[in-house]
Write a protein that holds these residues in place. Structure first.
Motif, PDB file in Angstrom:
ATOM      1  N   SER A 271      -2.568 -18.499  48.721  1.00 56.73           N
ATOM      2  CA  SER A 271      -1.646 -17.904  49.688  1.00 56.73           C
ATOM      3  C   SER A 271      -1.894 -16.413  49.782  1.00 56.73           C
ATOM      4  CB  SER A 271      -0.192 -18.144  49.276  1.00 56.73           C
ATOM      5  OG  SER A 271       0.700 -17.417  50.114  1.00 56.73           O
ATOM      6  N   GLU A 272      -1.580 -15.837  50.914  1.00 58.72           N
ATOM      7  CA  GLU A 272      -1.652 -14.386  51.046  1.00 58.72           C
ATOM      8  C   GLU A 272      -0.607 -13.709  50.167  1.00 58.72           C
ATOM      9  OE1 GLU A 272       0.663 -12.783  54.760  1.00 58.72           O
ATOM     10  OE2 GLU A 272      -0.384 -14.622  55.338  1.00 58.72           O
ATOM     11  N   TYR A 273       0.357 -14.478  49.676  1.00 60.08           N
ATOM     12  CA  TYR A 273       1.382 -13.906  48.809  1.00 60.08           C
ATOM     13  C   TYR A 273       0.913 -13.760  47.367  1.00 60.08           C
ATOM     14  CZ  TYR A 273       4.339 -14.907  52.819  1.00 60.08           C
ATOM     15  OH  TYR A 273       4.863 -14.954  54.087  1.00 60.08           O
ATOM     16  N   TRP A 274      -0.148 -14.450  46.986  1.00 58.78           N
ATOM     17  CA  TRP A 274      -0.733 -14.278  45.649  1.00 58.78           C
ATOM     18  C   TRP A 274      -2.264 -14.339  45.756  1.00 58.78           C
ATOM     19  CZ3 TRP A 274       3.027 -18.163  46.549  1.00 58.78           C
ATOM     20  CH2 TRP A 274       2.545 -19.441  46.797  1.00 58.78           C
ATOM     21  N   PRO A 275      -2.867 -13.410  46.488  1.00 62.22           N
ATOM     22  CA  PRO A 275      -4.306 -13.494  46.783  1.00 62.22           C
ATOM     23  C   PRO A 275      -5.216 -13.277  45.589  1.00 62.22           C
ATOM     24  CG  PRO A 275      -3.426 -11.385  47.504  1.00 62.22           C
ATOM     25  CD  PRO A 275      -2.248 -12.213  47.091  1.00 62.22           C
ATOM     26  N   PRO A 361       2.705 -23.597  64.552  1.00 58.85           N
ATOM     27  CA  PRO A 361       1.537 -22.834  64.106  1.00 58.85           C
ATOM     28  C   PRO A 361       1.493 -22.784  62.594  1.00 58.85           C
ATOM     29  CG  PRO A 361       2.694 -21.682  65.862  1.00 58.85           C
ATOM     30  CD  PRO A 361       3.569 -22.835  65.466  1.00 58.85           C
ATOM     31  N   GLN A 362       0.311 -22.561  62.062  1.00 65.19           N
ATOM     32  CA  GLN A 362       0.117 -22.525  60.615  1.00 65.19           C
ATOM     33  C   GLN A 362       1.115 -21.591  59.960  1.00 65.19           C
ATOM     34  OE1 GLN A 362      -3.918 -22.160  58.977  1.00 65.19           O
ATOM     35  NE2 GLN A 362      -3.185 -20.377  57.892  1.00 65.19           N
ATOM     36  N   ALA A 363       1.783 -22.117  58.932  1.00 63.68           N
ATOM     37  CA  ALA A 363       2.752 -21.299  58.216  1.00 63.68           C
ATOM     38  C   ALA A 363       2.055 -20.125  57.560  1.00 63.68           C
ATOM     39  CB  ALA A 363       3.451 -22.140  57.143  1.00 63.68           C
ATOM     40  N   ARG A 364       2.737 -18.993  57.592  1.00 64.74           N
ATOM     41  CA  ARG A 364       2.161 -17.834  56.929  1.00 64.74           C
ATOM     42  C   ARG A 364       1.971 -18.147  55.461  1.00 64.74           C
ATOM     43  NH1 ARG A 364       4.331 -11.576  56.975  1.00 64.74           N
ATOM     44  NH2 ARG A 364       2.522 -10.731  55.913  1.00 64.74           N
ATOM     45  N   GLY A 365       0.867 -17.758  54.922  1.00 63.74           N
ATOM     46  CA  GLY A 365       0.569 -18.073  53.532  1.00 63.74           C
ATOM     47  C   GLY A 365      -0.727 -18.843  53.409  1.00 63.74           C
ATOM     48  N   GLY A 366      -1.220 -19.419  54.519  1.00 61.77           N
ATOM     49  CA  GLY A 366      -2.506 -20.101  54.488  1.00 61.77           C
ATOM     50  C   GLY A 366      -3.609 -19.084  54.665  1.00 61.77           C
ATOM     51  N   ARG A 367      -3.864 -18.319  53.659  1.00 55.91           N
ATOM     52  CA  ARG A 367      -4.712 -17.134  53.715  1.00 55.91           C
ATOM     53  C   ARG A 367      -6.156 -17.485  54.009  1.00 55.91           C
ATOM     54  NH1 ARG A 367      -7.350 -14.197  49.440  1.00 55.91           N
ATOM     55  NH2 ARG A 367      -6.666 -15.815  48.019  1.00 55.91           N
ATOM     56  N   LYS A 368      -6.797 -16.655  54.801  1.00 55.89           N
ATOM     57  CA  LYS A 368      -8.224 -16.795  55.059  1.00 55.89           C
ATOM     58  C   LYS A 368      -8.981 -15.764  54.242  1.00 55.89           C
ATOM     59  CE  LYS A 368      -7.984 -18.754  59.695  1.00 55.89           C
ATOM     60  NZ  LYS A 368      -8.437 -18.628  61.095  1.00 55.89           N
TER      61      LYS A 368
END
Length: 379
Positions: A271-275, A361-368
């Motif tokens: 997740s972008e919350y724990w990259p 849309p994709q939930a925030r947290g599906g980090r690229k």
């Protein structure tokens, strides 16, 4: 304090075990905790959203679980692998590796939940492909770290009591305290710092660095280490990443212990919350290239709901990233054995048939992840 501490929380290192931890070059005495090979934040980082946003993302349900039962295969392991190496993904980070006539079980979690409690916490999406009592003989059990989705008290107790009473547990520093509390004798525990090795039935097990953190209790003192693992047999070598964020040290591990015939690499629960502490699928493929990993077996996905991304997303993105990088990847159904040397690997996109339809849309947290390759893999 121990009398009111639930057994599932394990135990804090003490005595000679704690003294050894305090002397580790990877322990920071000022912080009172182990340090990562590259600094890593555990929670949301600057620019990555707030804790409130993180919790709201975790509460979203769209696509977070499969829409139909996961096709679990009951493995037939009665005949030895033709080429000496066979891997069976049993779900999440649990893998049975048969290496040159020896058998190693990585991060065994056979419980219904990855939680300190039987009534709460993430519940598995699929049954265990093979009950513990039917695994057969084991030469080593390898644990990457002490989080509940990698170290399960009920599984350890059953392994010790009924399945493999004399099996060796290879664990990072400090984790042995949990095992001893759960009944594993001290002489059946090999507790290693990074870059230390132990032997088991002719195999060499080496704890290698990872970028993560530890903890089981509410007041955990961060005094247990986390690790990835290299396992070398007479003819074959495999790697298990445990949990980790991407870091340049994968290239060093590959240089020191590779090339590997297969690498089991974490590609889910990002997740972008724990990259910093969990890799994206693209980072997992990048790490695999750094490691000179042979065949890629993606792990740490599909079994528990631990992150905001869609259930099937790790497999879908890993398949695409591996194809783009010309990496041979096996993405088997839980319980589907395969030999890395086989001409054909399990690659059928079985997850697509049971994925929930996208509604939002994709939930925030599906980090690229950035697509740029690491210096170690640039040509």
């Amino acid at each position: 304090m121990r009398r009111i501490r639930p057994a599932s929380f394990g135990a804090e290192p003490a005595g000679a075990r704690l003294a050894r931890i305090l002397k580790s070059p990877n322990y920071d005495p000022e912080a009172g905790a182990f340090r990562n090979p590259v600094p890593a934040g555990i929670g949301p980082q600057p620019g990555g959203g707030s804790r409130g946003e993180m919790f709201r993302a975790l509460l979203r349900r769209d696509g977070r679980k499969p829409a139909a039962p996961i096709p679990v295969q009951r493995p037939d392991l009665s005949a030895p692998p033709a080429d000496g190496l066979r891997l069976t993904w049993l779900g999440h980070a649990t893998v049975l590796a048969e290496i040159d006539g020896r058998r190693v079980l990585f991060d065994p979690v056979f419980g219904e939940r990855c939680s300190p409690f039987s009534f709460a916490g993430p519940r598995r999406f699929h049954r265990v492909p093979l009950p513990l009592g039917e695994l057969g003989p084991l030469d080593a059990v390898v644990i990457s770290h002490d989080h509940y989705d990698h170290l399960d008290m009920s599984t350890v107790r059953e392994l010790r009591k009924a399945v493999a009473p004399d099996v060796l547990f290879a664990v990072p520093l400090g984790v042995g305290a949990h095992l001893e509390r759960w009944g594993v004798p001290r002489d059946r525990i090999a507790e290693l710092d990074w870059n230390e090795s132990t032997g088991a039935a002719g195999l060499t097990l080496t704890a290698t660095p990872a970028r993560h953190f530890c903890g089981r209790g509410i007041r955990n003192k961060q005094r247990t280490l986390w690790a990835s693992w290299s396992v070398r047999g007479p003819e074959h070598r495999v790697f298990h990443s445990g949990d980790t964020g991407y870091f340049p040290g994968f290239a060093e591990i590959g240089a020191d212990h590779g090339p590997f015939d297969a690498a089991m690499v974490q590609i889910g629960a990002y997740s972008e919350y724990w990259p910093d502490i969990h890799m994206t699928p693209e980072e997992g493929v990048r790490a695999h290239l750094d490691l000179r990993g042979g065949v890629l077996l993606p792990i740490h996905w599909g079994t528990f709901n631990l992150a905001p991304h869609r259930w099937e997303e790790p497999a879908e993105r890993t398949a695409a990233a591996a194809a783009a990088a010309d990496v041979r990847a096996a993405i088997p159904r839980p319980g589907e054995p395969f030999e890395p040397s086989a001409q054909t690997l399990p690659t059928t996109p079985w997850w697509q048939e049971i994925a929930a339809p996208e509604r939002t849309p994709q939930a925030r947290g599906g980090r690229k992840a950035a697509a740029k390759p690491s210096p170690a893999t640039e040509q």
